[in-house]
Design an enzyme around this catalytic site. Structure first.
Site, PDB file in Angstrom:
ATOM      1  N   GLU A  49       0.824  -1.212   0.000  1.00 56.57           N
ATOM      2  CA  GLU A  49       0.000   0.000   0.000  1.00 56.57           C
ATOM      3  C   GLU A  49       0.863   1.269   0.000  1.00 56.57           C
ATOM      4  OE1 GLU A  49      -3.122   0.668  -0.427  1.00 56.57           O
ATOM      5  OE2 GLU A  49      -4.071  -1.300  -0.317  1.00 56.57           O
ATOM      6  N   GLU A  64       2.209   1.684  -3.492  1.00 66.81           N
ATOM      7  CA  GLU A  64       1.176   2.097  -4.448  1.00 66.81           C
ATOM      8  C   GLU A  64       0.783   3.559  -4.255  1.00 66.81           C
ATOM      9  OE1 GLU A  64      -1.132  -2.215  -5.027  1.00 66.81           O
ATOM     10  OE2 GLU A  64      -2.225  -0.509  -4.188  1.00 66.81           O
ATOM     11  N   GLU A  65       0.693   3.986  -2.998  1.00 69.79           N
ATOM     12  CA  GLU A  65       0.171   5.329  -2.734  1.00 69.79           C
ATOM     13  C   GLU A  65       1.233   6.415  -2.797  1.00 69.79           C
ATOM     14  OE1 GLU A  65      -2.332   5.552   0.715  1.00 69.79           O
ATOM     15  OE2 GLU A  65      -3.790   4.154  -0.137  1.00 69.79           O
TER      16      GLU A  65
END
Lengths: 275, 275
Positions: B151, B154-155
């Site tokens: 995460e 990805e962010e």
């Protein structure tokens, strides 16, 4: 009633820009199909996003009609199926389905350095002679700390108080494609006479912790061995697990945060429940 | 083919004394119904217990027939529905459905006492100006420690290494009747240039931790406030969370146990992954 004369499905708006339909009355699948088509068109004009349809199992004859109109399954429980349809041309932002089952194991010791153990009357340990910690699965909406207390009571009749989560284990493909989270909880006993056992438990007793940990099963299985080591460390070292700290969420509900409270000094569930 | 001349459903035995039917080919609901009736009779004679039928969504026309024969829903994913029927007159011992969604929040700090934060482009925080930790939901079969790393990447494009679970929160009725477990993970960054953001994130930056914790949102929400306090304690005190310890299960799969490793000295995922 829409302009076409077709009866629209009764729906309520949800908080995410979508609508929800709770089907309750039986209806002919063809009539349902026509209403659904007209309703989708109506919701599209209104700029709605996700459409949820909850079909109780008694209305299983309507499942096929909903799927034919483009709905997919979201989740199901024994008595209903939830279907969903994303209207806009944008990326779907619907909540995902539940992926984990949550279980607990209870580590309860008395002042004689004995641990509360059971033999199961069914499942993979049936007839194996293995003495294991009382275990169980959380009920719907039940907190981990409460589930541990309940399972010990159900399986052995012993009353306890929750102290902390000593460790937890995540495993996958536990049943079908679903995963499992298993929390080992330290509980303090408030009674010591083993009295009551539910049908899942064949035997229950207090057993010297070293004897418990030395069972061949605990020695051979790497995961069980680690868990037994953590339990022993709790008795013999300064091992600190995660306490349950009650807190109110934005929506006003009381939830628990579990953390190492040694440096925090938060008020915990254990200190609250102290008799 | 049974003695009656009716084609029986093809099934495989499961490990719990039951059978499983994987329907793949389209069949007329009436023919399915007749086959199912004959098959149940056959399985009953064989002493089978739980009968599972997996119906891909393309075969939604068979759902009604299965329910009419006494099946109930067990669970559903986007593309299939699993139904179950308990043959014996004894208490059902089928595995329960998944009850929890598992989410992660990532606490990543640099050497300037800044924390990696994002502003969301959708959801309840959209447009609120709130800077929050990168968060996300675990994928099917994904470990908590891996989900946190994914995460953050990805962010924000930042590469990290998992260190420990600092705290976790359980909440109920998070979506429909399902619950939620949210794990706050400490990650160590291996890169510092914020480069990539997925569509869920509007902005990302490194922000002084005190400024992050002092945001009105974190002050007003009791649960967020507790979590921020735990994160600060990790920077300023000897706070110890739960490390990820790999272990092999009975079935040979590698799982993680999460525990306080201060007194244990287990080999952890973090030491394994160290570059």
């Amino acid at each position: 009633m829409a302009e076409t004369g077709v009866e629209l499905l009764s729906s309520i708006d949800d908080l995410r820009g979508g609508v929800r339909v709770d089907m309750k009355e039986a209806v002919d699948p063809n009539i349902f199909s026509t209403s659904l088509k007209a309703s989708i068109s109506h919701w599209r004009q209104q700029g709605k996003q996700g459409v949820w349809i909850k079909l109780p199992i008694e209305l299983s004859s309507l499942v096929d009609a909903a799927v034919k109109e483009g709905f997919r399954y979201h989740h199901a429980e024994s008595d209903y199926l939830m279907l969903v349809y994303w209207i806009p041309d944008t990326v779907e932002t619907l909540p995902v389905n539940a992926s984990h089952r949550v279980g607990i194991g209870a580590f309860v010791t008395n002042h004689k350095r004995e641990v509360l153990v059971v033999q199961e009357s069914r499942g993979m340990f049936r007839g194996s002679g293995v003495w294991k910690l009382p275990t169980g699965v959380t009920n719907e909406g039940e907190d981990i700390c409460d589930a541990a207390i309940r399972e010990v009571k159900e399986e052995t009749g012993i009353q306890t108080e929750f102290v902390e989560v000593l460790a937890f284990r995540q495993s996958h493909q536990a049943f079908f494609s679903k995963s499992d989270l298993f929390f080992v909880c330290l509980l303090k006993p408030h009674s010591f006479d083993i009295q009551k056992r539910d049908s899942e438990v064949a035997e229950a007793q207090w057993m010297p912790v070293e004897e418990y940990a030395a069972q061949p099963f605990n020695q051979k299985n790497e995961m069980f061995n680690l868990i037994a080591k953590v339990c022993l460390a709790k008795l013999d070292t300064g091992y600190v697990g995660f306490s349950a700290v009650p807190a109110t969420s934005t929506s006003g509900k009381r939830n628990y945060m579990y953390c190492n409270n040694l440096y925090m000094g938060f008020k915990t569930s254990s200190t609250n429940n102290q008799p």
